[in-house]
Design a protein around this motif. Structure first.
Motif, PDB file in Angstrom:
ATOM      1  N   GLN A 102      66.699  67.491  84.114  1.00  0.00           N
ATOM      2  CA  GLN A 102      67.311  67.838  82.833  1.00  0.00           C
ATOM      3  C   GLN A 102      66.612  67.119  81.687  1.00  0.00           C
ATOM      4  OE1 GLN A 102      71.328  66.758  83.771  1.00  0.00           O
ATOM      5  NE2 GLN A 102      71.878  68.850  84.345  1.00  0.00           N
ATOM      6  N   ALA A 103      66.179  65.873  81.909  1.00  0.00           N
ATOM      7  CA  ALA A 103      65.453  65.136  80.875  1.00  0.00           C
ATOM      8  C   ALA A 103      64.122  65.815  80.560  1.00  0.00           C
ATOM      9  CB  ALA A 103      65.241  63.688  81.313  1.00  0.00           C
ATOM     10  N   ALA A 162      64.891  68.661  78.349  1.00  0.00           N
ATOM     11  CA  ALA A 162      65.171  68.177  76.997  1.00  0.00           C
ATOM     12  C   ALA A 162      63.887  67.784  76.295  1.00  0.00           C
ATOM     13  CB  ALA A 162      66.141  66.995  77.060  1.00  0.00           C
ATOM     14  N   GLU A 163      62.939  67.239  77.041  1.00  0.00           N
ATOM     15  CA  GLU A 163      61.648  66.854  76.474  1.00  0.00           C
ATOM     16  C   GLU A 163      60.896  68.074  75.955  1.00  0.00           C
ATOM     17  OE1 GLU A 163      57.665  64.424  77.923  1.00  0.00           O
ATOM     18  OE2 GLU A 163      59.028  65.247  79.409  1.00  0.00           O
ATOM     19  N   MET A 204      67.987  72.801  74.776  1.00  0.00           N
ATOM     20  CA  MET A 204      69.297  72.146  74.655  1.00  0.00           C
ATOM     21  C   MET A 204      69.856  71.938  76.056  1.00  0.00           C
ATOM     22  SD  MET A 204      71.357  70.857  72.660  1.00  0.00           S
ATOM     23  CE  MET A 204      73.009  70.264  72.714  1.00  0.00           C
ATOM     24  N   PHE A 254      73.784  67.035  79.986  1.00  0.00           N
ATOM     25  CA  PHE A 254      73.501  66.239  81.180  1.00  0.00           C
ATOM     26  C   PHE A 254      74.722  66.159  82.082  1.00  0.00           C
ATOM     27  CE2 PHE A 254      70.240  64.904  78.242  1.00  0.00           C
ATOM     28  CZ  PHE A 254      69.129  64.849  79.047  1.00  0.00           C
ATOM     29  N   LEU A 266      71.461  59.381  78.289  1.00  0.00           N
ATOM     30  CA  LEU A 266      70.537  60.499  78.079  1.00  0.00           C
ATOM     31  C   LEU A 266      71.156  61.545  77.151  1.00  0.00           C
ATOM     32  CD1 LEU A 266      69.048  60.964  81.655  1.00  0.00           C
ATOM     33  CD2 LEU A 266      67.846  60.174  79.626  1.00  0.00           C
ATOM     34  N   GLU A 267      72.464  61.777  77.290  1.00  0.00           N
ATOM     35  CA  GLU A 267      73.152  62.728  76.405  1.00  0.00           C
ATOM     36  C   GLU A 267      73.094  62.237  74.952  1.00  0.00           C
ATOM     37  OE1 GLU A 267      74.940  66.183  75.618  1.00  0.00           O
ATOM     38  OE2 GLU A 267      74.761  65.558  77.707  1.00  0.00           O
ATOM     39  N   ASN A 305      69.540  62.561  73.696  1.00  0.00           N
ATOM     40  CA  ASN A 305      69.229  63.969  73.439  1.00  0.00           C
ATOM     41  C   ASN A 305      69.863  64.428  72.130  1.00  0.00           C
ATOM     42  OD1 ASN A 305      68.066  66.499  74.125  1.00  0.00           O
ATOM     43  ND2 ASN A 305      70.075  67.205  74.784  1.00  0.00           N
ATOM     44  N   LEU A 338      67.784  63.105  69.358  1.00  0.00           N
ATOM     45  CA  LEU A 338      66.527  63.865  69.248  1.00  0.00           C
ATOM     46  C   LEU A 338      66.761  65.220  68.583  1.00  0.00           C
ATOM     47  CD1 LEU A 338      64.776  63.124  72.652  1.00  0.00           C
ATOM     48  CD2 LEU A 338      64.040  62.394  70.377  1.00  0.00           C
ATOM     49  N   VAL A 339      67.850  65.885  68.921  1.00  0.00           N
ATOM     50  CA  VAL A 339      68.164  67.176  68.301  1.00  0.00           C
ATOM     51  C   VAL A 339      68.412  66.988  66.814  1.00  0.00           C
ATOM     52  CG1 VAL A 339      69.929  68.989  68.204  1.00  0.00           C
ATOM     53  CG2 VAL A 339      69.013  68.278  70.408  1.00  0.00           C
TER      54      VAL A 339
END
Length: 145
Positions: free
Chosen positions: A81-82, A85-86, A90, A93, A109-110, A113, A116-117
């Motif tokens: 999932q990471a 996201a990379e 969208m 996690f 990580l959520e 993310n 980052l969004v």
């Protein structure tokens, strides 16, 4: 006869009565081990050791399945999932509801993310604003020329 040969477990023993003038005073017992220790060792090598090895093998397999399902599989899914996201997709996690390290990692990580969004959205907006400003300046320069 006043000698009795008996066996108790793996010991042969002889009892000798002690008499004095026909009166019983007591007895003496002398024992010797038979070779059943060698047979017991053979029994252990033949039956017990393979049984313990089998139990250890089955236990190890069960332990591997347990660790694989509870720790490794969720970590592998989070890694996949990471990577998504990379690449800019969208992603929600999995495992955030757990109360262990995997849940903590999933929550982190959520959160990462989401940041980052947000940063990507702000960057896209700044790029579009600057592109619009450059476009206006470009139109003014064309009109003047």
């Amino acid at each position: 006869k006043n000698d009795d040969v008996k066996k108790a477990g793996n010991v042969f023993y002889v009892e000798k009565r002690i008499l004095k003038d026909g009166e019983y005073l007591g007895h003496v017992r002398i024992g010797i081990l038979d070779n059943s220790h060698a047979q017991n060792f053979s029994f252990v090598l033949t039956y017990i050791l393979p049984l313990l090895f089998g139990v250890a093998l089955i236990g190890g397999g069960c332990l591997r399945l347990f660790i694989g399902r509870t720790v490794l599989s969720p970590v592998i899914r989070l890694s996949e999932q990471a990577k998504l996201a990379e690449q800019g997709e969208m992603v929600i996690f999995e495992g955030g509801d757990r109360d262990d390290e995997v849940g903590s990692l999933s929550g982190s990580l959520e959160h990462l993310n989401a940041k980052l969004v947000q940063i990507q959205s702000e960057l896209d907006q700044k790029v579009s604003e600057r592109t619009e400003a450059v476009s206006k300046v470009n139109h003014k320069l064309r009109d003047e020329v």
